[in-house]
Each structure stands twice: as C-alpha cells, then as structure tokens.
Scaffold this motif. Structure first.
Motif, mmCIF file in Angstrom:
data_model
loop_
_atom_site.group_PDB
_atom_site.id
_atom_site.type_symbol
_atom_site.label_atom_id
_atom_site.label_comp_id
_atom_site.label_asym_id
_atom_site.label_seq_id
_atom_site.Cartn_x
_atom_site.Cartn_y
_atom_site.Cartn_z
ATOM 1 N N UNK A 194 9.406 7.688 -7.863
ATOM 2 C CA UNK A 194 9.290 9.116 -8.180
ATOM 3 C C UNK A 194 7.859 9.498 -8.523
ATOM 4 N N UNK A 195 7.197 8.665 -9.316
ATOM 5 C CA UNK A 195 5.797 8.946 -9.662
ATOM 6 C C UNK A 195 4.928 8.932 -8.416
ATOM 7 N N UNK A 196 5.153 7.987 -7.517
ATOM 8 C CA UNK A 196 4.377 7.934 -6.276
ATOM 9 C C UNK A 196 4.598 9.194 -5.439
ATOM 10 N N UNK A 197 5.831 9.656 -5.365
ATOM 11 C CA UNK A 197 6.123 10.856 -4.586
ATOM 12 C C UNK A 197 5.473 12.101 -5.188
ATOM 13 N N UNK A 208 0.182 10.222 2.867
ATOM 14 C CA UNK A 208 0.894 9.065 3.430
ATOM 15 C C UNK A 208 1.738 8.387 2.364
ATOM 16 N N UNK A 209 2.547 9.186 1.656
ATOM 17 C CA UNK A 209 3.371 8.642 0.584
ATOM 18 C C UNK A 209 4.362 7.620 1.134
ATOM 19 N N UNK A 210 4.958 7.921 2.287
ATOM 20 C CA UNK A 210 5.933 7.004 2.872
ATOM 21 C C UNK A 210 5.290 5.664 3.218
ATOM 22 N N UNK A 211 4.038 5.716 3.686
ATOM 23 C CA UNK A 211 3.338 4.483 4.019
ATOM 24 C C UNK A 211 3.098 3.641 2.763
ATOM 25 N N UNK A 244 4.632 0.022 1.956
ATOM 26 C CA UNK A 244 3.775 -1.129 1.647
ATOM 27 C C UNK A 244 4.237 -1.814 0.366
ATOM 28 N N UNK A 245 4.619 -1.014 -0.634
ATOM 29 C CA UNK A 245 5.114 -1.594 -1.882
ATOM 30 C C UNK A 245 6.396 -2.385 -1.632
#
Length: 326
Positions: free
Chosen positions: A266-269, A294-297, A301-302
């Motif tokens: 959620x924080x990344x999004x 490129x949030x999905x990328x 990667x995570x």
C-alpha cells in the motif's frame, strides 16, 4: 494437532502502541486507514490460504461486493453506519456461501480456478447493475456516526478502524489456535487421515471459507466508508491477485506477515513518487524519477526478491531463522 507459533506479547503491544501514536507522528490518517483495510483483507485471505491451504483467486468478489452493499445501504437506504457495515458483511457471507459450496469439493488449482470464475461473475454483475454506477462507481458514501460519535474527522475514523482491525486480528488468531482451527490445519496436512478419523473435511473447509469471507467483507465495507466511494477495481480479479501478493510477500500462514505485506504494498502504491524523489536526492541518479510511473514493476521486483531470498515470506523467513538460531 498442529500448533501455531505464538507471538511474544511485547511485540503485539509495541506494534499496537505505534499504530495508536502514528497519526500524531506524521502518518496521514486516510493512508493509515487504507493500510489497515487491506491488512484486514490480507489476514482474511491468509485465514483461508495460509491456515487451510486453499488459495482463492476470487476474494475480490467478497471485498468489493461488501463495499457495494454497504455503500448502497448508506446512500440509498439511509441506514446508519453500523447497519450498513453489517449489511456488507452479510453480503460477503452470502457470496462466500455460494462460492464455498461450489469450490470446497475441489483442491489445488481446481479450487483456485473455480473461485476465479465465480469472482468474475460477480465483477460482470457489478459492471452492469444499476446500483453500482457501472464504470463510474458508487459515489458519495457518507461516514455517518457510530453510537452518536461523528466519523467525519479522519482521526476519529482512524481509531474506529484501528479498533475494528485489532479486534478482528485477535479473533482470527483465536480461531486459528482453537480446536476448530487445529482440525482445519490437520485437514490441510493430511485430508484422507482426517476423514478416516471421522471429520467431515468439506464442512470444516466451508466453515473456514465463510469466516474468511466475513472478515474480507468487513474490510471491504470499512474501506468503502473510509474512502467515500466504491469502484469496480475492488471486485476485479487484479485485487484478488494483489491480496495474494501481499500475503506471500509478508509470509503465508503467519500472524503478522499479511499485515506487513499489506502495509508495504500500500505504501509503495501511494507514496512511490515520494520514495523516487528521496532516492534521487540521496543517490543523485535521475533515473529513479521513472519509478513513480512504474509501481507495478517495483512491486514485481520485490516479489521476485522475496521468492529468491525469502521463500516463506519476510516474516516467515525471519521466524524460521530465529527458530534455527535457538
């Protein structure tokens, strides 16, 4: 019977204290509430996937369906907020009952595909139904009041969501460590042996499916009230995939893994742009600006890193290493 590893009380109380203090330490309350709603959703999925061994690809139907019914009850029917949330949970239980009756007779990929298909039926119904608003979504959902307490303030609403989340998390732990939860765990480990002992495996799996559906519906209804709208994204299959990702990254079958995974994703999004600017300032590499688009990328990667280095998820791997060290 299998017993779950119990978390030290000091860890639980420390995390709860941090959550209570978070709005006063700079956390935006709406972001905090969104994290808790998805954390509750991930814990509900973990109840089924982690402790029962049944991976559902249709949980978005429970999450989003409850949000739509709760929103409808609050906007069109004029129900009070608690009754609207209960209506959302009831809707999730009804959808979960149908899905569970059709799916628990199968296992593995067949179970997952059945839940995916049924979830897509709910999605296309919500796309065409008049009360959902179609692609525009259901707008203007009021927060209302709770036992005379106005929920218009973000901080007041934050603490209400925190109480609901903490109580739900505690209740799910109780279920997992109860005799019922231990029987479900035994069925997951060796279903033929459990059946030979006289347990009706499908009934126990259906019971766990309904519990998971109820908590997923509670998360969806809370999110609709917090955000003030409900859209097709919450019933789309991608949301089912997102909650699977949250749980796997944090640690499938652990108490805190789904919470950590939900907070991280959620924080990344929500804050990828801020994180990208921080990386540019620290490293001086302008390429990091592209990460905000490129949030999905980044999330992918995570996930790859977790699969390679943390096979059990972040919390699961840490727990395993602590046990080995002891």
């Amino acid at each position: 019977m299998l017993r779950q590893v119990r978390l030290p009380a000091v860890v639980v109380w420390t995390l709860l204290a941090l959550a209570v203090a978070a709005p006063w330490l700079g956390l935006y309350p709406v972001l905090g509430m969104r994290m808790m709603c998805f954390a509750l959703f991930a814990c509900a999925f973990n109840l089924l996937g982690g402790y029962s061994g049944l991976i559902s690809f249709g949980h978005a139907a429970l999450f989003g369906g409850a949000g739509y019914i709760a929103g409808l009850a609050l906007t069109s029917w004029g129900w009070p907020t608690p009754a609207g949330i209960v209506a959302g949970v009831a809707a999730a239980l009804a959808i979960g009952l149908v899905m569970g009756l059709l799916a628990v007779r199968r296992s593995g990929i067949y179970f997952s595909m059945i839940t995916l298909a049924l979830g897509q039926i709910v999605y296309f119904y919500c796309l065409q139904a008049n009360f959902t608003g179609g692609e525009d979504g259901l707008q203007g959902i009021p927060r209302g009041t709770l036992f005379g307490l106005s929920l218009q303030s973000d901080r007041v609403m934050y603490y209400v969501v925190l109480v609901v989340f903490a109580a739900s998390w505690w209740l799910m732990r109780r279920v997992v460590n109860s005799p019922f939860g231990q029987i479900v765990a035994a069925i997951r480990e060796n279903e033929p042996r459990a059946i030979s002992l006289g347990y009706r495996a499908n009934r126990y799996k259906l019971g766990m499916f309904l519990l998971s559906a109820g908590f997923a519906g509670l998360a969806g209804a809370l999110k609709a009230v917090v955000m003030g709208f409900e859209t097709l994204t919450d019933v789309h299959w991608s949301t089912s995939g997102l909650v699977v990702l949250m749980t796997l990254v944090g640690g499938l079958g652990t108490d805190l893994g789904p919470v950590l995974g939900a907070v991280l994703i959620t924080v990344l999004e929500e804050k990828m742009g801020t994180i990208a600017r921080f990386l540019v300032q620290v490293t001086g590499i302008g390429w990091f600006h592209h990460l905000s688009d490129s949030v999905s990328m980044v999330i992918g990667a995570i996930f790859v890193v977790c699969v390679l280095l943390f096979r059990r998820g972040i919390v699961g791997e840490l727990r395993a290493r602590l046990q080995t060290a002891r």
